[in-house]
Design a protein around this motif. Structure first.
Motif, PDB file in Angstrom:
ATOM      1  N   GLN A 223       0.837  -1.200   0.000  1.00  0.00           N
ATOM      2  CA  GLN A 223       0.000   0.000   0.000  1.00  0.00           C
ATOM      3  C   GLN A 223       0.873   1.253   0.000  1.00  0.00           C
ATOM      4  OE1 GLN A 223      -2.952  -2.505   2.981  1.00  0.00           O
ATOM      5  NE2 GLN A 223      -1.065  -1.525   3.640  1.00  0.00           N
ATOM      6  N   PHE A 224       0.483   2.242  -0.785  1.00  0.00           N
ATOM      7  CA  PHE A 224       1.256   3.477  -0.922  1.00  0.00           C
ATOM      8  C   PHE A 224       0.407   4.665  -0.487  1.00  0.00           C
ATOM      9  CE2 PHE A 224       3.274   0.473  -3.641  1.00  0.00           C
ATOM     10  CZ  PHE A 224       4.598   0.863  -3.799  1.00  0.00           C
ATOM     11  N   GLY A 225       0.984   5.521   0.354  1.00  0.00           N
ATOM     12  CA  GLY A 225       0.296   6.734   0.771  1.00  0.00           C
ATOM     13  C   GLY A 225       1.203   7.935   0.619  1.00  0.00           C
ATOM     14  N   PHE A 226       0.710   8.980  -0.043  1.00  0.00           N
ATOM     15  CA  PHE A 226       1.495  10.200  -0.245  1.00  0.00           C
ATOM     16  C   PHE A 226       1.249  11.162   0.912  1.00  0.00           C
ATOM     17  CE2 PHE A 226       1.234   8.446  -4.474  1.00  0.00           C
ATOM     18  CZ  PHE A 226       2.464   8.761  -5.043  1.00  0.00           C
ATOM     19  N   LYS A 227       2.328  11.667   1.509  1.00  0.00           N
ATOM     20  CA  LYS A 227       2.236  12.641   2.608  1.00  0.00           C
ATOM     21  C   LYS A 227       3.360  13.654   2.436  1.00  0.00           C
ATOM     22  CE  LYS A 227       0.476  14.148   6.519  1.00  0.00           C
ATOM     23  NZ  LYS A 227       1.213  15.414   6.578  1.00  0.00           N
ATOM     24  N   ARG A 228       2.977  14.869   2.036  1.00  0.00           N
ATOM     25  CA  ARG A 228       3.936  15.926   1.738  1.00  0.00           C
ATOM     26  C   ARG A 228       4.949  15.415   0.713  1.00  0.00           C
ATOM     27  NH1 ARG A 228       3.553  16.625   7.556  1.00  0.00           N
ATOM     28  NH2 ARG A 228       2.182  18.386   8.023  1.00  0.00           N
ATOM     29  N   ASP A 229       6.256  15.410   1.075  1.00  0.00           N
ATOM     30  CA  ASP A 229       7.272  14.978   0.106  1.00  0.00           C
ATOM     31  C   ASP A 229       7.682  13.529   0.295  1.00  0.00           C
ATOM     32  OD1 ASP A 229       8.566  15.229   2.495  1.00  0.00           O
ATOM     33  OD2 ASP A 229      10.136  16.592   1.794  1.00  0.00           O
ATOM     34  N   SER A 230       6.863  12.761   1.029  1.00  0.00           N
ATOM     35  CA  SER A 230       7.201  11.369   1.304  1.00  0.00           C
ATOM     36  C   SER A 230       6.116  10.420   0.805  1.00  0.00           C
ATOM     37  CB  SER A 230       7.398  11.157   2.814  1.00  0.00           C
ATOM     38  OG  SER A 230       8.511  11.881   3.286  1.00  0.00           O
ATOM     39  N   ILE A 231       6.521   9.175   0.562  1.00  0.00           N
ATOM     40  CA  ILE A 231       5.591   8.105   0.228  1.00  0.00           C
ATOM     41  C   ILE A 231       5.715   7.044   1.313  1.00  0.00           C
ATOM     42  CG2 ILE A 231       4.864   6.408  -1.486  1.00  0.00           C
ATOM     43  CD1 ILE A 231       6.387   8.022  -3.592  1.00  0.00           C
ATOM     44  N   ILE A 232       4.615   6.742   1.995  1.00  0.00           N
ATOM     45  CA  ILE A 232       4.596   5.709   3.035  1.00  0.00           C
ATOM     46  C   ILE A 232       4.204   4.393   2.378  1.00  0.00           C
ATOM     47  CG2 ILE A 232       3.577   4.974   5.218  1.00  0.00           C
ATOM     48  CD1 ILE A 232       2.977   7.935   5.771  1.00  0.00           C
ATOM     49  N   ILE A 233       5.093   3.409   2.457  1.00  0.00           N
ATOM     50  CA  ILE A 233       4.900   2.130   1.767  1.00  0.00           C
ATOM     51  C   ILE A 233       4.718   1.052   2.824  1.00  0.00           C
ATOM     52  CG2 ILE A 233       5.842   0.553   0.047  1.00  0.00           C
ATOM     53  CD1 ILE A 233       7.852   3.048  -0.513  1.00  0.00           C
ATOM     54  N   SER A 234       3.527   0.521   2.920  1.00  0.00           N
ATOM     55  CA  SER A 234       3.211  -0.490   3.930  1.00  0.00           C
ATOM     56  C   SER A 234       2.705  -1.752   3.244  1.00  0.00           C
ATOM     57  CB  SER A 234       2.164   0.047   4.913  1.00  0.00           C
ATOM     58  OG  SER A 234       0.976   0.426   4.219  1.00  0.00           O
ATOM     59  N   ASN A 235       2.412  -2.770   4.037  1.00  0.00           N
ATOM     60  CA  ASN A 235       1.850  -3.991   3.463  1.00  0.00           C
ATOM     61  C   ASN A 235       0.794  -4.552   4.397  1.00  0.00           C
ATOM     62  OD1 ASN A 235       3.072  -6.480   5.051  1.00  0.00           O
ATOM     63  ND2 ASN A 235       4.760  -5.013   4.784  1.00  0.00           N
ATOM     64  N   SER A 236      -0.007  -5.446   3.890  1.00  0.00           N
ATOM     65  CA  SER A 236      -1.158  -5.940   4.645  1.00  0.00           C
ATOM     66  C   SER A 236      -0.830  -7.102   5.574  1.00  0.00           C
ATOM     67  CB  SER A 236      -2.270  -6.361   3.674  1.00  0.00           C
ATOM     68  OG  SER A 236      -1.810  -7.344   2.757  1.00  0.00           O
ATOM     69  N   ALA A 237       0.393  -7.639   5.532  1.00  0.00           N
ATOM     70  CA  ALA A 237       0.727  -8.818   6.325  1.00  0.00           C
ATOM     71  C   ALA A 237       1.540  -8.506   7.573  1.00  0.00           C
ATOM     72  CB  ALA A 237       1.491  -9.838   5.472  1.00  0.00           C
ATOM     73  N   PHE A 238       2.280  -7.380   7.562  1.00  0.00           N
ATOM     74  CA  PHE A 238       3.165  -7.034   8.673  1.00  0.00           C
ATOM     75  C   PHE A 238       3.048  -5.551   8.995  1.00  0.00           C
ATOM     76  CE2 PHE A 238       4.989 -10.753   6.639  1.00  0.00           C
ATOM     77  CZ  PHE A 238       5.287 -11.573   7.720  1.00  0.00           C
ATOM     78  N   ASN A 239       3.599  -5.172  10.147  1.00  0.00           N
ATOM     79  CA  ASN A 239       3.463  -3.776  10.581  1.00  0.00           C
ATOM     80  C   ASN A 239       4.564  -2.868  10.053  1.00  0.00           C
ATOM     81  OD1 ASN A 239       5.753  -4.316  12.110  1.00  0.00           O
ATOM     82  ND2 ASN A 239       4.851  -3.759  14.068  1.00  0.00           N
ATOM     83  N   ASP A 240       5.580  -3.419   9.383  1.00  0.00           N
ATOM     84  CA  ASP A 240       6.720  -2.615   8.960  1.00  0.00           C
ATOM     85  C   ASP A 240       6.399  -1.741   7.759  1.00  0.00           C
ATOM     86  OD1 ASP A 240       6.454  -4.882   7.388  1.00  0.00           O
ATOM     87  OD2 ASP A 240       8.596  -5.270   7.219  1.00  0.00           O
ATOM     88  N   VAL A 241       7.185  -0.665   7.605  1.00  0.00           N
ATOM     89  CA  VAL A 241       6.967   0.284   6.513  1.00  0.00           C
ATOM     90  C   VAL A 241       8.305   0.744   5.948  1.00  0.00           C
ATOM     91  CG1 VAL A 241       4.809   1.146   7.508  1.00  0.00           C
ATOM     92  CG2 VAL A 241       6.943   2.350   7.982  1.00  0.00           C
ATOM     93  N   TYR A 242       8.251   1.161   4.694  1.00  0.00           N
ATOM     94  CA  TYR A 242       9.317   1.957   4.090  1.00  0.00           C
ATOM     95  C   TYR A 242       8.794   3.380   3.916  1.00  0.00           C
ATOM     96  CZ  TYR A 242      12.355  -1.972   2.737  1.00  0.00           C
ATOM     97  OH  TYR A 242      13.204  -3.050   2.748  1.00  0.00           O
ATOM     98  N   ILE A 243       9.682   4.351   4.067  1.00  0.00           N
ATOM     99  CA  ILE A 243       9.343   5.747   3.802  1.00  0.00           C
ATOM    100  C   ILE A 243      10.304   6.258   2.740  1.00  0.00           C
ATOM    101  CG2 ILE A 243       9.049   8.055   4.756  1.00  0.00           C
ATOM    102  CD1 ILE A 243       8.636   6.699   7.496  1.00  0.00           C
ATOM    103  N   TYR A 244       9.759   6.653   1.598  1.00  0.00           N
ATOM    104  CA  TYR A 244      10.570   7.128   0.475  1.00  0.00           C
ATOM    105  C   TYR A 244      10.444   8.636   0.377  1.00  0.00           C
ATOM    106  CZ  TYR A 244      12.294   7.803  -4.294  1.00  0.00           C
ATOM    107  OH  TYR A 244      12.994   8.226  -5.403  1.00  0.00           O
ATOM    108  N   ASN A 245      11.581   9.335   0.425  1.00  0.00           N
ATOM    109  CA  ASN A 245      11.585  10.791   0.305  1.00  0.00           C
ATOM    110  C   ASN A 245      11.771  11.164  -1.162  1.00  0.00           C
ATOM    111  OD1 ASN A 245      12.792  13.589   0.212  1.00  0.00           O
ATOM    112  ND2 ASN A 245      12.434  13.436   2.422  1.00  0.00           N
ATOM    113  N   GLU A 246      10.795  11.856  -1.736  1.00  0.00           N
ATOM    114  CA  GLU A 246      10.846  12.197  -3.149  1.00  0.00           C
ATOM    115  C   GLU A 246      11.912  13.237  -3.460  1.00  0.00           C
ATOM    116  OE1 GLU A 246       7.038  12.417  -5.377  1.00  0.00           O
ATOM    117  OE2 GLU A 246       6.122  12.396  -3.380  1.00  0.00           O
TER     118      GLU A 246
END
Length: 377
Positions: A223-246
């Motif tokens: 799952q991808f969510g845009f927030k300001r200059d970042s993209i929050i990348i999560s998944n449906s199986a675990f609680n971990d995330v990646y945060i990508y700075n554009e």
């Protein structure tokens, strides 16, 4: 407000929950209370398919309008969220120069200027509210597909607010790669970025085969969510995330320590079968483990919310309920609270946050309604 029907949540027969006091004792980090109610949309006597089920829901950027695209009739249902009533229905064409060209619409996106993005398995098209096609990005174009084989493709996930950047993941019929795609629509450039910590999602790709070949599959969502200059990348199986700075093009990985809610799925599963019964049973088991929603930003309270659900089946697998929990994060994505919420008899994913309240879909005798959950001040 005559169009607004508020029901006390104890009166809704489709779901139930434990007492608020009982739940308060299970809070972690900070003790938060919730306000829960329901609202029914005034359909003006018109049939709303969104009442029975959500095909392709979306919310406007200012959170004043809700949309649902009905695949069967090719009609866009538009709901006024200021007054919770039907605004209008807009007919779309299937064929022709302004046609969708597909009867398998998968998701809907509303842009700040009111234009509508519609995604199917092969393309992302932008239309105005009159149904005129303004742009078309075909995922089979060479600049996107690149060296992907016939059994691989780009799988759409989300798009930024002006439609210039499309995000998604690699999809393979017989394999899983934790490979993120960033599509620059204007420059026609596809960047691929490996998400190595998401490689564990391959454990939950279950392929249904026939005569040795691929028929269909179950896989967890990224799952991808845009927030300001970042993209929050999560998944449906675990609680971990990646945060990508554009701006910096840097990728940061985050995990969270839970005190109440499982941090992810734990069981091992057979990854392919030619037995329909076996595949169904595997999926039942996967659904019994925790499943995570995307992150939802609450501008009113400056907090992120995330929800989990775990299916509970009866002995014959004929009926199910869903244990739903809520995670609260501050604006820097620090986990600050957890709470077990309730048991849903018919679980629906959270849709959006408006006025400090998360809205879930609610079918009220095939009329459109929402369960609204918000932090109590």
């Amino acid at each position: 407000m005559k169009d607004l029907l508020i029901l006390t949540f104890f009166s809704v027969i489709l779901w139930s929950c434990e007492s608020v006091n009982e739940k308060q004792t299970k809070s972690a980090y900070f003790d938060f209370e919730l306000e829960i109610d329901t609202v029914q949309v005034d359909s003006k006597g018109v049939i709303l398919m969104a009442g029975a089920y959500m095909d392709n829901p979306a919310i406007s950027y200012d959170k004043t309008v809700f949309y649902n695209f009905d695949d069967d009739s090719f009609v866009l249902e538009i709901i006024d969220l200021e007054n919770y009533k039907l605004d209008q229905k807009v007919n779309f064409q299937k064929e022709g120069p302004n046609g969708l060209g597909s009867n398998q619409v998968r998701s809907l996106k509303i842009f700040p200027n009111g234009n509508i993005g519609i995604e199917d398995f092969e393309s992302f098209k932008i239309f105005d509210l009159q149904g005129n096609q303004l742009n078309n990005v075909n995922f089979n174009e060479d600049w996107i597909k690149g060296d992907l084989t016939a059994s691989e493709r780009f799988e759409f996930a989300s798009v930024n607010k002006d439609g210039s950047l499309i995000t998604g993941m690699h999809f393979g019929t017989d394999n899983f790669k934790p490979l993120m795609f960033l599509l620059n629509v204007e420059e026609k450039n596809a960047e691929r970025i490996l998400l190595p910590e998401f490689d564990k999602l391959k454990r939950y790709k279950i392929v249904f085969r026939r005569n040795g070949g691929y028929l269909t599959d179950h896989h967890e969502r990224v799952q991808f969510g845009f927030k300001r200059d970042s993209i929050i990348i999560s998944n449906s199986a675990f609680n971990d995330v990646y945060i990508y700075n554009e701006n910096t093009n840097k990728l940061k990985y985050r995990t969270f320590d839970h005190k109440l809610i499982p941090e992810g799925k734990e069981k091992a599963y057979k990854n392919s079968s030619e037995s329909r019964e076996e595949v169904v049973e595997i999926i039942y088991s996967i659904n019994e483990e925790v499943r995570f929603s995307e992150f939802f930003w609450d501008e009113s309270n400056m907090k992120f919310y995330r929800f989990t659900n775990e299916a509970v089946y009866d002995d014959k697998r004929e009926n199910s309920t869903y244990k739903v929990s809520m995670l609260v994060y501050d604006e820097y994505l620090e986990l600050i609270g957890e709470k077990e919420l309730m048991m849903f008899n018919n679980y629906a994913n959270p849709l959006f946050v408006k006025g400090g309240k998360v809205h879930f879909h609610l079918n009220i005798e095939d009329e459109l309604g929402f369960i609204r959950i918000g932090l109590k001040n």
